[in-house]
Motif scaffolding. Structure first.
Motif, PDB file in Angstrom:
ATOM      1  N   VAL A 102      12.570  -3.991   7.831  1.00  0.00           N
ATOM      2  CA  VAL A 102      11.732  -3.200   6.930  1.00  0.00           C
ATOM      3  C   VAL A 102      10.649  -2.508   7.728  1.00  0.00           C
ATOM      4  CG1 VAL A 102      12.141  -4.650   4.913  1.00  0.00           C
ATOM      5  CG2 VAL A 102      10.259  -5.188   6.433  1.00  0.00           C
ATOM      6  N   LYS A 103      10.098  -1.442   7.169  1.00  0.00           N
ATOM      7  CA  LYS A 103       9.006  -0.714   7.812  1.00  0.00           C
ATOM      8  C   LYS A 103       7.693  -1.204   7.234  1.00  0.00           C
ATOM      9  CE  LYS A 103      11.267   3.421   9.335  1.00  0.00           C
ATOM     10  NZ  LYS A 103      10.656   4.102  10.433  1.00  0.00           N
ATOM     11  N   VAL A 104       6.753  -1.493   8.152  1.00  0.00           N
ATOM     12  CA  VAL A 104       5.459  -2.028   7.737  1.00  0.00           C
ATOM     13  C   VAL A 104       4.342  -1.161   8.298  1.00  0.00           C
ATOM     14  CG1 VAL A 104       6.298  -4.384   7.525  1.00  0.00           C
ATOM     15  CG2 VAL A 104       5.342  -3.620   9.672  1.00  0.00           C
ATOM     16  N   CYS A 105       3.154  -1.336   7.721  1.00  0.00           N
ATOM     17  CA  CYS A 105       1.987  -0.573   8.153  1.00  0.00           C
ATOM     18  C   CYS A 105       1.359  -1.221   9.388  1.00  0.00           C
ATOM     19  CB  CYS A 105       0.974  -0.464   7.029  1.00  0.00           C
ATOM     20  SG  CYS A 105       0.214  -2.020   6.547  1.00  0.00           S
ATOM     21  N   LYS A 106       0.384  -0.570   9.942  1.00  0.00           N
ATOM     22  CA  LYS A 106      -0.312  -1.018  11.146  1.00  0.00           C
ATOM     23  C   LYS A 106      -0.978  -2.375  10.940  1.00  0.00           C
ATOM     24  CE  LYS A 106      -4.139   0.697  14.001  1.00  0.00           C
ATOM     25  NZ  LYS A 106      -5.034   1.837  14.190  1.00  0.00           N
ATOM     26  N   PHE A 107      -1.554  -2.590   9.788  1.00  0.00           N
ATOM     27  CA  PHE A 107      -2.295  -3.807   9.521  1.00  0.00           C
ATOM     28  C   PHE A 107      -1.352  -4.999   9.358  1.00  0.00           C
ATOM     29  CE2 PHE A 107      -4.574  -0.152   7.726  1.00  0.00           C
ATOM     30  CZ  PHE A 107      -5.644  -0.143   8.610  1.00  0.00           C
ATOM     31  N   CYS A 108      -0.251  -4.796   8.666  1.00  0.00           N
ATOM     32  CA  CYS A 108       0.720  -5.885   8.497  1.00  0.00           C
ATOM     33  C   CYS A 108       1.431  -6.181   9.806  1.00  0.00           C
ATOM     34  CB  CYS A 108       1.715  -5.533   7.401  1.00  0.00           C
ATOM     35  SG  CYS A 108       0.954  -5.466   5.765  1.00  0.00           S
ATOM     36  N   ASN A 109       1.656  -5.172  10.630  1.00  0.00           N
ATOM     37  CA  ASN A 109       2.246  -5.387  11.944  1.00  0.00           C
ATOM     38  C   ASN A 109       1.342  -6.291  12.779  1.00  0.00           C
ATOM     39  OD1 ASN A 109       4.105  -4.897  14.144  1.00  0.00           O
ATOM     40  ND2 ASN A 109       2.564  -3.519  14.977  1.00  0.00           N
TER      41      ASN A 109
ATOM     42  N   LYS B 112       0.852  -1.191   0.000  1.00  0.00           N
ATOM     43  CA  LYS B 112       0.000   0.000   0.000  1.00  0.00           C
ATOM     44  C   LYS B 112       0.886   1.239   0.000  1.00  0.00           C
ATOM     45  CE  LYS B 112      -3.931  -1.945   2.440  1.00  0.00           C
ATOM     46  NZ  LYS B 112      -4.759  -1.870   3.654  1.00  0.00           N
ATOM     47  N   THR B 113       0.463   2.250  -0.746  1.00  0.00           N
ATOM     48  CA  THR B 113       1.244   3.478  -0.827  1.00  0.00           C
ATOM     49  C   THR B 113       0.581   4.566  -0.004  1.00  0.00           C
ATOM     50  OG1 THR B 113       0.059   4.118  -2.820  1.00  0.00           O
ATOM     51  CG2 THR B 113       2.128   2.926  -3.116  1.00  0.00           C
ATOM     52  N   ASP B 114       1.377   5.522   0.403  1.00  0.00           N
ATOM     53  CA  ASP B 114       0.927   6.672   1.171  1.00  0.00           C
ATOM     54  C   ASP B 114       0.173   6.249   2.434  1.00  0.00           C
ATOM     55  OD1 ASP B 114       0.987   9.406   1.565  1.00  0.00           O
ATOM     56  OD2 ASP B 114      -1.005   9.689   0.715  1.00  0.00           O
ATOM     57  N   ILE B 115       0.756   5.299   3.150  1.00  0.00           N
ATOM     58  CA  ILE B 115       0.190   4.799   4.395  1.00  0.00           C
ATOM     59  C   ILE B 115       1.268   4.937   5.463  1.00  0.00           C
ATOM     60  CG2 ILE B 115       0.872   2.387   3.995  1.00  0.00           C
ATOM     61  CD1 ILE B 115      -1.846   1.583   5.201  1.00  0.00           C
ATOM     62  N   LYS B 116       0.868   5.109   6.704  1.00  0.00           N
ATOM     63  CA  LYS B 116       1.843   5.242   7.784  1.00  0.00           C
ATOM     64  C   LYS B 116       2.617   3.944   7.945  1.00  0.00           C
ATOM     65  CE  LYS B 116      -0.802   8.528  10.497  1.00  0.00           C
ATOM     66  NZ  LYS B 116      -1.577   8.691  11.730  1.00  0.00           N
ATOM     67  N   VAL B 117       3.926   4.028   7.837  1.00  0.00           N
ATOM     68  CA  VAL B 117       4.801   2.870   8.017  1.00  0.00           C
ATOM     69  C   VAL B 117       5.727   3.187   9.190  1.00  0.00           C
ATOM     70  CG1 VAL B 117       4.681   1.863   5.719  1.00  0.00           C
ATOM     71  CG2 VAL B 117       6.216   3.748   6.111  1.00  0.00           C
ATOM     72  N   LEU B 118       5.244   2.918  10.375  1.00  0.00           N
ATOM     73  CA  LEU B 118       5.961   3.306  11.583  1.00  0.00           C
ATOM     74  C   LEU B 118       6.575   2.120  12.320  1.00  0.00           C
ATOM     75  CD1 LEU B 118       3.315   5.812  12.939  1.00  0.00           C
ATOM     76  CD2 LEU B 118       5.363   6.333  11.628  1.00  0.00           C
ATOM     77  N   TRP B 119       6.244   0.907  11.936  1.00  0.00           N
ATOM     78  CA  TRP B 119       6.694  -0.272  12.672  1.00  0.00           C
ATOM     79  C   TRP B 119       7.797  -0.968  11.904  1.00  0.00           C
ATOM     80  CZ3 TRP B 119       1.869   1.537  12.186  1.00  0.00           C
ATOM     81  CH2 TRP B 119       1.194   1.852  13.340  1.00  0.00           C
ATOM     82  N   GLU B 120       8.925  -1.217  12.576  1.00  0.00           N
ATOM     83  CA  GLU B 120      10.040  -1.911  11.951  1.00  0.00           C
ATOM     84  C   GLU B 120       9.978  -3.383  12.328  1.00  0.00           C
ATOM     85  OE1 GLU B 120      13.710  -0.080  13.000  1.00  0.00           O
ATOM     86  OE2 GLU B 120      13.318   1.701  11.801  1.00  0.00           O
ATOM     87  N   LYS B 121      10.035  -4.243  11.332  1.00  0.00           N
ATOM     88  CA  LYS B 121      10.003  -5.688  11.532  1.00  0.00           C
ATOM     89  C   LYS B 121      11.159  -6.304  10.766  1.00  0.00           C
ATOM     90  CE  LYS B 121       6.335  -6.249  14.010  1.00  0.00           C
ATOM     91  NZ  LYS B 121       6.305  -6.919  15.274  1.00  0.00           N
ATOM     92  N   GLU B 122      11.679  -7.406  11.306  1.00  0.00           N
ATOM     93  CA  GLU B 122      12.745  -8.118  10.627  1.00  0.00           C
ATOM     94  C   GLU B 122      12.134  -9.258   9.828  1.00  0.00           C
ATOM     95  OE1 GLU B 122      16.758 -10.598  11.657  1.00  0.00           O
ATOM     96  OE2 GLU B 122      16.146  -8.970  12.987  1.00  0.00           O
ATOM     97  N   ILE B 123      12.332  -9.207   8.525  1.00  0.00           N
ATOM     98  CA  ILE B 123      11.787 -10.203   7.618  1.00  0.00           C
ATOM     99  C   ILE B 123      12.922 -10.676   6.722  1.00  0.00           C
ATOM    100  CG2 ILE B 123      10.114 -10.661   5.797  1.00  0.00           C
ATOM    101  CD1 ILE B 123       8.452  -8.383   6.987  1.00  0.00           C
TER     102      ILE B 123
END
Length: 84
Positions: free
Chosen positions: A42-49, A26-37
């Motif tokens: 990488v930075k992921v959105c709220k829903f993927c977190n 998704k573009t233009d979405i808040k990506v505030l959570w860093e996850k190791e994949i």
């Protein structure tokens, strides 16, 4: 109660913390959570977190009975060796 400081933590981030999610794309979405994949952070959105957290919780729940079963079998194997 006033809400003057809501979002003040992300105002200093580039594009106010918005970008493209590394998982869902998704573009233009808040990506505030860093996850190791796959070894990369990488930075992921709220829903993927939330999705990653839920998957980890399910995996931990599945691994728990397997670990308990292994723990109960281990002493049974050790007792004949201790008797000799």
């Amino acid at each position: 109660m006033s809400k003057n400081h809501r979002g003040s933590g992300i105002r200093s981030l580039p594009a106010h913390g918005k970008g493209t999610c590394a998982i869902c794309g998704k573009t233009d979405i808040k990506v505030l959570w860093e996850k190791e994949i796959n070894g990369q952070t990488v930075k992921v959105c709220k829903f993927c977190n939330a999705k990653l957290k839920n998957e980890a919780r399910v995996e931990a729940r599945k691994a728990k009975p397997a670990a308990e079963a292994a723990a109960t079998e281990a002493p049974a194997e050790e007792t004949p060796a201790a008797a000799e």
